[in-house]
Design an enzyme around this catalytic site. Sequence first.
Site: not given
Ligand code: DNO
Length: 348
Positions: A198, A236, A265, A309-310, A323
């Site tokens: 990531h 990401c 992501h 993601d978020h 989340y």
């Molecule tokens: C946040 C995530 C990160 C991710 C880590 C992977 O929401 O994308 O915390 O899980 O960085 O190791």
Amino acid sequence: MKMTFRWYGEDDPVTLEKLRQIPGATGVVSAIYDVPVGQAWPRERIAALKKTIEDAGLEFEVVESVPVHEDIKLGRGKRDEYIANYQENIRRLGEVGVKCICYNFMPVFDWTRTDLAHVLPDGSNALIYDPEQVKKMNPLSGELSLPGWDASYKKEDLQELFDAYSHVDEEKLWENFAYFIKAIVPVAEKAGIRMAIHPDDPPWPIFGLPRIITCEAALDRVLSIVDSPSNGLTLCVGSLGCADKNDIVKLAKKYAGMDRVPFVHARNVLKTPGGFQEAAHYAAKGSLDMPGLIKALYDCGFTGYIRPDHGRMIWGETGKPGYGLYDRALGSQYLLGLWDAVAAMEGK
Ligand code: DNO
């Protein structure tokens, strides 16, 4: 493209039953959260997690994260012991059919934000990063806590870690990273697992600690250290895309085109001077070209995992920042809609 959702286990207010009702959801991304960093995860815990997820009608093929012990990042004496435990985790996860492990190499702190519930004009709230606020934060106080951070550090531990990192510059961190992935990728290959690093979030140094996984040149370097499909990236786009230097569509084309992106992501950010606000996935709400991203993945024949993601907190939902259920569910439908639209235009 396989649509997945992050699930934080039995304590997650968003249940598996709810996730399963999202059209197109095939699986969840999860982890064992309460084993201290650096230790092997008990086989029976992994098996139980898999059973819970599969009993709910979902797949468990992606783990996020298996965290990397700071001694590995710092290159300290006990790193080989922690690497051996990491290798064991890879083997154990491979045994139950996990196909992808997401991890990061950020010193001490994972993703960093200055407000977890910034109220937007429409009344929803979202995570934001304001550089002026960062200047006022004291990482050594032991009082800062963000959802992605290891909560076990005490004030003394933080001071000790900061002292140790004062001897580790970016090049040293790269060296320690190379040592680590050279040791784990062969194990991942045998276990049928694709490691997916990531990027640093945000992709610039914070609190004086080095951060190296920040841009195209860095991603090239990661991939060149071990040239194997098991040494891959978590693309990401929110983390990379908040920096002007990173063009997420170009990065998606390049790395998915090389088949080195097992995991995406997908989230949108609205760039602000030196910072960003997290935004709805819908492209018009932020700065990122989400249709361009999905088209790039489609054109590359992407068959990997993606997760929204978020999300923002909308409709009065409360829960784990980033989340909640509703906005991630909306986001997933937008992403799937884009995919179907591209497919339809291609006549497939
Ligand atoms: C946040 C995530 C990160 C991710 C880590 C992977 O929401 O994308 O915390 O899980 O960085 O190791």
